[in-house]
Design a protein around this motif. Structure first.
Motif, PDB file in Angstrom:
ATOM      1  N   THR A   1       0.804  -1.200   0.015  1.00 17.68           N
ATOM      2  CA  THR A   1      -0.203  -0.008   0.016  1.00 17.68           C
ATOM      3  C   THR A   1       0.798   1.225  -0.130  1.00 17.68           C
ATOM      4  O   THR A   1       1.863   1.468   0.919  1.00 17.68           O
ATOM      5  N   VAL A   2       0.797   1.981  -1.072  1.00 15.86           N
ATOM      6  CA  VAL A   2       1.373   3.245  -1.071  1.00 15.86           C
ATOM      7  C   VAL A   2       0.938   4.376  -0.260  1.00 15.86           C
ATOM      8  O   VAL A   2      -0.410   4.669   0.036  1.00 15.86           O
ATOM      9  N   THR A   3       1.659   4.862   0.666  1.00 13.15           N
ATOM     10  CA  THR A   3       1.332   6.129   1.426  1.00 13.15           C
ATOM     11  C   THR A   3       1.713   7.393   1.185  1.00 13.15           C
ATOM     12  O   THR A   3       1.225   8.429   1.540  1.00 13.15           O
ATOM     13  N   LYS A   4       2.541   7.478   0.297  1.00 12.64           N
ATOM     14  CA  LYS A   4       3.246   8.695  -0.360  1.00 12.64           C
ATOM     15  C   LYS A   4       3.925   8.443  -1.564  1.00 12.64           C
ATOM     16  O   LYS A   4       4.523   7.224  -1.692  1.00 12.64           O
ATOM     17  N   GLY A   5       3.575   9.572  -2.957  1.00 16.24           N
ATOM     18  CA  GLY A   5       4.217   9.569  -3.665  1.00 16.24           C
ATOM     19  C   GLY A   5       3.597   8.358  -4.839  1.00 16.24           C
ATOM     20  O   GLY A   5       2.645   8.011  -4.627  1.00 16.24           O
ATOM     21  N   VAL A   6       4.491   7.933  -5.920  1.00 18.27           N
ATOM     22  CA  VAL A   6       4.040   7.245  -6.939  1.00 18.27           C
ATOM     23  C   VAL A   6       5.224   6.079  -7.133  1.00 18.27           C
ATOM     24  O   VAL A   6       6.382   6.206  -7.184  1.00 18.27           O
TER      25      VAL A   6
END
Length: 207
Positions: free
Chosen positions: A155-160
Motif C-alpha cells: 500500500t502506497v502512503t506517499k508518492g508514486v
C-alpha cells in the motif's frame, strides 16, 4: 545490496525502560544459517550448490565474518526453504511489543536509495513480515523470486510507485492504492515520481 543496519530495538509495554532484544546481526545470521543448514541435513557444499553461491560465502557467513547482502540472504533462504526472517530472527519477548520509530534502524542500500524498516520484530515462526519502505525518485529495486507460494501486499502512503511482476506490464500506484501479487516471481519496485515514495509492505509465506 549490502545490509547496513542494526535490528529494531523492541520494547515490551510492561517495562518502563526499553530492552534491546537483538544481539549482533552477523552473529544472529551465522547462528541461524548453521542451525537451519544442519536441520535440512545439508553440508556447506550442498547449500552452496542449491543457492548458486561459492562455498566460502557460506563458510564466512557461518563464521560471522562476512557482510551479507539482502539478495544473498534471499538466495540462502530459498535454498533452505525458510522465510527471509528465519535468517535474521532473534528471540522476541512474549506479549505486546512496541517498536519505536526513533529507536529503530532500517535495512538500507549502501547509497541509501532504498530503505526498509521492520514494523514488527522478526519471528521465524511467523508466516508474515511487515515493513515500511522508502525509495528515492528514479530508483528501481529488483527482487529475485521468493519461495513458492509467497505473496506480497503493498500500500502506497506517499508518492508514486510502479510494481513489475514477472513479465506483466508495470502497475502504477499512487498514495492510497494497494496491490497484491505473487512474489514467487521476479519483481521490482520503482519510484517514477519526483519525490521520495513510501509504502507499507506485507510479505506472506505459504504455510
Amino acid at each position: 545490496m549490502t545490509i547496513h543496519f542494526s535490528l529494531p530495538e523492541a520494547t515490551s509495554v510492561s517495562q518502563d525502560r526499553p530492552k534491546t532484544l537483538w544481539p549482533n546481526l552477523a552473529t544472529i545470521i551465522a547462528r541461524n544459517i548453521s542451525r537451519l543448514r544442519f536441520r535440512a541435513k545439508l553440508s556447506q557444499e550442498a547449500l552452496a550448490v542449491k543457492t548458486g553461491l561459492d562455498r566460502w560465502d557460506i563458510v564466512r557467513l557461518e563464521a560471522g565474518a562476512a557482510d551479507a547482502s539482502i539478495a544473498l540472504l534471499w538466495r540462502i533462504a530459498g535454498g533452505l526453504g525458510v522465510p527471509f526472517a528465519a535468517l535474521i530472527a532473534a528471540q522476541a519477548p512474549r506479549g505486546a511489543v512496541v517498536v519505536r520509530r526513533d529507536r529503530s534502524e532500517a535495512l538500507s542500500s549502501p547509497d541509501g536509495y532504498f530503505t526498509s524498516r521492520a514494523l514488527v520484530p522478526f519471528d521465524q515462526n511467523s508466516p508474515v513480515e511487515f515493513y515500511e519502505v522508502r525509495i528515492v525518485p528514479g530508483h528501481v529495486e529488483r527482487a529475485e523470486a521468493h519461495a513458492a507460494g509467497t505473496t506480497e501486499a503493498l500500500t502506497v502512503t506517499k508518492g508514486v510507485v510502479e510494481i513489475t511482476v514477472g513479465r506483466e506490464p508495470p502497475y502504477r500506484l499512487e498514495s492510497g492504492d494497494t496491490i497484491n501479487f505473487q512474489a514467487d516471481l521476479p519483481h521490482a519496485y520503482a519510484n517514477t515520481g519526483y519525490e521520495s515514495a513510501v509504502f507499507h509492505l506485507v510479505v506472506h509465506y505459504r504455510a
